[in-house]
Design a protein around this motif. Structure first.
Motif, PDB file in Angstrom:
ATOM      1  N   GLU A   1      -7.304   5.630  -6.973  1.00 13.46           N
ATOM      2  CA  GLU A   1      -6.321   4.664  -6.492  1.00 13.46           C
ATOM      3  C   GLU A   1      -5.618   3.974  -7.657  1.00 13.46           C
TER       4      GLU A   1
ATOM      5  N   GLU B   1       0.835  -1.205   0.000  1.00 10.99           N
ATOM      6  CA  GLU B   1       0.000   0.000   0.000  1.00 10.99           C
ATOM      7  C   GLU B   1       0.868   1.252   0.000  1.00 10.99           C
TER       8      GLU B   1
ATOM      9  N   VAL C   1      -2.637  -4.639 -12.779  1.00 14.03           N
ATOM     10  CA  VAL C   1      -3.394  -5.821 -13.169  1.00 14.03           C
ATOM     11  C   VAL C   1      -2.703  -6.512 -14.332  1.00 14.03           C
TER      12      VAL C   1
ATOM     13  N   ARG D   1      -3.840   0.959  -9.585  1.00 16.78           N
ATOM     14  CA  ARG D   1      -4.022  -0.493  -9.639  1.00 16.78           C
ATOM     15  C   ARG D   1      -3.017  -1.107 -10.594  1.00 16.78           C
TER      16      ARG D   1
ATOM     17  N   ARG E   1       2.206   1.863  -3.537  1.00 15.72           N
ATOM     18  CA  ARG E   1       1.143   2.394  -4.393  1.00 15.72           C
ATOM     19  C   ARG E   1       0.868   3.858  -4.078  1.00 15.72           C
TER      20      ARG E   1
ATOM     21  N   SER F   1     -11.122  -3.862 -15.725  1.00 15.22           N
ATOM     22  CA  SER F   1     -10.808  -2.827 -14.741  1.00 15.22           C
ATOM     23  C   SER F   1     -11.262  -1.457 -15.225  1.00 15.22           C
TER      24      SER F   1
END
Length: 201
Positions: free
Chosen positions: A42, A7, A46, A44, A10, A54
């Motif tokens: 946020e 976290e 993927v 992400r 990110r 998404s």
């Protein structure tokens, strides 16, 4: 298999993108003659195959994407993608004198590329400054077609995704920012973020 990001990692990257998007919004405001707000939600990461879901896009949805190759600390591609309808809305905001018969002609494509180049370069510059590494951009291009086909043309196995909302002249225009990285590039980026956090915490 997506790279495992903490976290904190990110959040650090998301903050860099916030700075870049803020710079882009200021310049875009001058282009359209009105206040432009760009939101960055946020971050992400993927698998490439999951990117459309998404984004909330169906494989057959028609999209326009500005693709920006870049290199330096790592090689990758950045893209700013809109559904075809939203891309027309954005061009109308940037080039208001051509509302009547707007199609994806040369002027419309140039306007989209200019916006994409501005937003993507602002994001890349902010990330490079945060991490203390040089990211060099190359000539951008415009790719059009079905969403699945557009992503299939892009090299890289993983995507770092941002869903941005362009609020321009009382219009909300959804845009999607993606950074396509292979495992080596994603690992290099994650290491750079880790080094930054170690030096500043």
């Amino acid at each position: 298999m997506t790279t495992d990001w903490s976290e904190l990692e990110r959040d650090a990257l998301a903050e860099a993108f916030n700075v870049g998007v803020g710079s882009a919004a200021a310049v875009l405001s001058g282009m359209v003659g009105a206040e432009v707000m760009l939101s960055v939600p946020e971050l992400r990461v993927v698998d490439k195959a999951a990117a459309l879901a998404s984004f909330g896009l169906a494989p057959a949805d028609r999209v326009c994407a500005v693709v920006q190759p870049y290199g330096g600390a790592f090689e990758s591609r950045a893209l700013l993608m809109f559904t075809e309808v939203k891309s027309y809305d954005l061009v109308r905001a940037v080039v208001p004198d051509h509302v009547a018969e707007m199609r994806m002609g040369d002027m419309a494509q140039d306007a989209l590329i200019e916006v994409g180049n501005l937003v993507l370069n602002a994001c890349l510059t902010a990330v490079g400054e945060l991490l203390g590494c040089a990211l060099t951009t190359r000539v951008p291009s415009l790719v059009k077609g079905e969403a699945a086909e557009v992503l299939e043309q892009m090299e890289g196995s993983e995507m770092m995704l941002l869903h941005m909302l362009f609020s321009i002249k009382d219009k909300d225009i959804d845009g999607y920012v993606g950074f396509l990285l292979d495992q080596q590039a994603m690992g290099a980026l994650k290491q750079a973020v880790g080094n930054f956090l170690s030096a500043h915490l």
